[in-house]
Design an enzyme around this catalytic site. Structure first.
Site, PDB file in Angstrom:
ATOM      1  N   GLY A  45       0.864  -1.246   0.010  1.00 20.79           N
ATOM      2  CA  GLY A  45       0.196   0.123   0.110  1.00 20.79           C
ATOM      3  C   GLY A  45       0.819   1.463   0.128  1.00 20.79           C
ATOM      4  O   GLY A  45       2.024   0.935   0.393  1.00 20.79           O
ATOM      5  N   GLN A  99       2.725  10.125   1.882  1.00 21.44           N
ATOM      6  CA  GLN A  99       4.086   9.373   2.091  1.00 21.44           C
ATOM      7  C   GLN A  99       5.060   9.781   0.807  1.00 21.44           C
ATOM      8  O   GLN A  99       6.294   9.554   1.068  1.00 21.44           O
ATOM      9  CB  GLN A  99       4.142   8.131   1.999  1.00 21.44           C
ATOM     10  CG  GLN A  99       3.188   7.364   3.189  1.00 21.44           C
ATOM     11  CD  GLN A  99       3.071   5.933   3.031  1.00 21.44           C
ATOM     12  OE1 GLN A  99       2.350   5.144   2.328  1.00 21.44           O
ATOM     13  NE2 GLN A  99       4.109   4.998   3.859  1.00 21.44           N
ATOM     14  N   CYS A 105       5.601  -0.079   7.720  1.00 25.11           N
ATOM     15  CA  CYS A 105       5.224   1.201   7.117  1.00 25.11           C
ATOM     16  C   CYS A 105       6.582   1.554   6.321  1.00 25.11           C
ATOM     17  O   CYS A 105       7.481   1.516   6.819  1.00 25.11           O
ATOM     18  CB  CYS A 105       4.928   2.247   8.071  1.00 25.11           C
ATOM     19  SG  CYS A 105       4.516   3.720   7.157  1.00 25.11           S
ATOM     20  N   LEU A 106       6.217   1.781   5.207  1.00 28.94           N
ATOM     21  CA  LEU A 106       7.427   2.207   4.186  1.00 28.94           C
ATOM     22  C   LEU A 106       7.957   3.662   4.653  1.00 28.94           C
ATOM     23  O   LEU A 106       8.998   3.948   4.212  1.00 28.94           O
ATOM     24  CB  LEU A 106       6.953   2.276   2.673  1.00 28.94           C
ATOM     25  CG  LEU A 106       6.456   0.943   2.044  1.00 28.94           C
ATOM     26  CD1 LEU A 106       5.680   1.238   0.648  1.00 28.94           C
ATOM     27  CD2 LEU A 106       7.454   0.109   1.980  1.00 28.94           C
ATOM     28  N   HIS A 118      -4.835   1.163   7.534  1.00 31.43           N
ATOM     29  CA  HIS A 118      -3.254   1.705   7.673  1.00 31.43           C
ATOM     30  C   HIS A 118      -3.362   2.709   6.733  1.00 31.43           C
ATOM     31  O   HIS A 118      -2.933   3.977   7.124  1.00 31.43           O
ATOM     32  CB  HIS A 118      -2.296   0.743   7.258  1.00 31.43           C
ATOM     33  CG  HIS A 118      -0.879   0.976   7.234  1.00 31.43           C
ATOM     34  ND1 HIS A 118      -0.048   0.577   8.409  1.00 31.43           N
ATOM     35  CD2 HIS A 118      -0.260   1.942   6.741  1.00 31.43           C
ATOM     36  CE1 HIS A 118       1.133   1.199   8.092  1.00 31.43           C
ATOM     37  NE2 HIS A 118       0.991   2.049   7.075  1.00 31.43           N
ATOM     38  N   GLU A 119      -3.762   2.639   5.274  1.00 35.15           N
ATOM     39  CA  GLU A 119      -3.510   3.784   4.415  1.00 35.15           C
ATOM     40  C   GLU A 119      -4.529   5.010   4.628  1.00 35.15           C
ATOM     41  O   GLU A 119      -3.990   6.110   4.475  1.00 35.15           O
ATOM     42  CB  GLU A 119      -3.842   3.118   2.917  1.00 35.15           C
ATOM     43  CG  GLU A 119      -2.808   2.065   2.576  1.00 35.15           C
ATOM     44  CD  GLU A 119      -1.549   2.453   2.685  1.00 35.15           C
ATOM     45  OE1 GLU A 119      -1.004   3.540   2.635  1.00 35.15           O
ATOM     46  OE2 GLU A 119      -0.718   1.457   3.174  1.00 35.15           O
ATOM     47  N   HIS A 165      -3.198   7.253   7.112  1.00 34.11           N
ATOM     48  CA  HIS A 165      -2.126   7.993   6.681  1.00 34.11           C
ATOM     49  C   HIS A 165      -2.770   9.511   6.210  1.00 34.11           C
ATOM     50  O   HIS A 165      -2.051  10.493   6.438  1.00 34.11           O
ATOM     51  CB  HIS A 165      -1.332   7.563   5.431  1.00 34.11           C
ATOM     52  CG  HIS A 165      -0.194   6.753   5.864  1.00 34.11           C
ATOM     53  ND1 HIS A 165       0.780   7.306   6.364  1.00 34.11           N
ATOM     54  CD2 HIS A 165       0.095   5.195   5.670  1.00 34.11           C
ATOM     55  CE1 HIS A 165       1.860   6.177   6.673  1.00 34.11           C
ATOM     56  NE2 HIS A 165       1.335   5.146   6.041  1.00 34.11           N
TER      57      HIS A 165
HETATM   58  O1  K1U Z   1       1.841   2.464   3.878  1.00 30.19           O
HETATM   59  C1  K1U Z   1       2.601   1.883   3.958  1.00 30.19           C
HETATM   60  O2  K1U Z   1       3.762   2.164   4.441  1.00 30.19           O
HETATM   61  C2  K1U Z   1       2.874   0.491   3.180  1.00 30.19           C
HETATM   62  C3  K1U Z   1       2.745  -0.730   4.055  1.00 30.19           C
HETATM   63  C4  K1U Z   1       1.213  -1.131   4.190  1.00 30.19           C
HETATM   64  C5  K1U Z   1       0.885  -2.038   5.438  1.00 30.19           C
HETATM   65  C6  K1U Z   1       1.836  -3.010   5.645  1.00 30.19           C
HETATM   66  C7  K1U Z   1       1.478  -4.028   6.730  1.00 30.19           C
HETATM   67  C8  K1U Z   1       0.198  -4.011   7.222  1.00 30.19           C
HETATM   68  C9  K1U Z   1      -0.666  -2.904   6.947  1.00 30.19           C
HETATM   69  C10 K1U Z   1      -0.235  -1.872   5.876  1.00 30.19           C
HETATM   70  C11 K1U Z   1       3.694  -1.866   3.359  1.00 30.19           C
HETATM   71  O3  K1U Z   1       3.431  -2.205   2.429  1.00 30.19           O
HETATM   72  S1  K1U Z   1       4.938  -2.338   4.385  1.00 30.19           S
HETATM   73  C12 K1U Z   1       5.802  -3.313   3.670  1.00 30.19           C
HETATM   74  C13 K1U Z   1       4.943  -4.892   3.618  1.00 30.19           C
HETATM   75  O4  K1U Z   1       4.181  -4.817   4.448  1.00 30.19           O
HETATM   76  C14 K1U Z   1       5.307  -5.938   2.463  1.00 30.19           C
HETATM   77  C15 K1U Z   1       6.105  -5.781   1.653  1.00 30.19           C
HETATM   78  C16 K1U Z   1       6.145  -6.713   0.540  1.00 30.19           C
HETATM   79  C17 K1U Z   1       5.749  -7.893   0.451  1.00 30.19           C
HETATM   80  C18 K1U Z   1       4.559  -8.066   1.447  1.00 30.19           C
HETATM   81  C19 K1U Z   1       4.526  -7.164   2.248  1.00 30.19           C
HETATM   82 ZN    ZN Z   2       2.291   3.486   6.004  1.00 31.27          ZN
END
Ligand code: K1U
Ligand code: ZN
Length: 172
Positions: free
Chosen positions: A45, A50, A94-95, A136-137, A140
């Site tokens: 996401g 972000q 979270c990225l 989560h998004e 944000h």
């Molecule tokens: O919003 C963001 O920063 C993105 C975030 C979204 C998220 C992850 C986990 C739970 C709720 C929301 C991410 O994508 S973090 C990376 C991640 O979870 C992932 C990366 C590669 C493969 C699978 C998952």
């Molecule tokens: Zn996030």
């Protein structure tokens, strides 16, 4: 075009974003940039703040299986219109807070309404990881990070790690 992802702490990640009025070609191009940035990261996401854009726009694709087709979703002005009493605990990341993970409890099932890239009103019920990710998004867009659900001490510890990471990246 791939965009740079802001790292916490950053004042832009704490702002409440503004609803978008009309779905223009410019907004569609922004959504495409966000999908490219999300897939490249990689993530499941991404929300516009972000990348420093304070519009109510999120993208997500929670398809995990390599063999399954991708399902990129672009949501303008998304909102949760109903949420289950039943909750789900997921270890979120979270990225904007790289390499930090913590368990967050959220409604297990949510009904979400949004405007799609063609300007049409859409609604769907999300469960499991999709429900966690869309909440989560949307958080944000309201200036809320998953660490805001944690106890103050844990949140401070993560924030200090991110300050250190930003100092190191600035020096590199
Ligand atoms: O919003 C963001 O920063 C993105 C975030 C979204 C998220 C992850 C986990 C739970 C709720 C929301 C991410 O994508 S973090 C990376 C991640 O979870 C992932 C990366 C590669 C493969 C699978 C998952
Ligand atoms: Zn996030």
């Amino acid at each position: 075009m791939k965009r740079a992802i802001l790292i916490h702490p950053d004042p832009r990640l704490k702002k409440v974003c503004a609803p978008v009025a009309d779905i223009s070609d410019e907004l569609r191009a922004l959504a495409d940039d966000m999908l490219e940035t999300m897939y490249d990261a990689p993530g499941i996401g991404l929300a516009a703040p972000q990348i420093g854009v304070l519009d109510r726009l999120i993208v997500l694709d929670c398809v995990k299986e390599e063999s399954a087709p991708a399902r990129p979703l672009v949501m303008f002005n998304p909102r949760v219109v109903a949420a289950s009493d039943e909750t789900n605990v997921y270890e979120e990341g979270c990225l904007s807070i790289p390499e930090q993970y913590a368990e967050v409890t959220r409604p297990k099932v949510v009904d979400v309404e949004w405007i799609d890239r063609d300007g049409k009103l859409q609604s769907e019920t999300f469960d499991g990881l999709w429900a966690t990710c869309v909440q989560h998004e949307i958080d944000h867009l309201d200036g809320k990070l998953f660490i805001d659900y944690l106890k103050p001490l844990k949140r401070q510890m993560i924030t200090r790690k991110m300050q250190k990471l930003k100092r190191e990246r600035a020096r590199a």
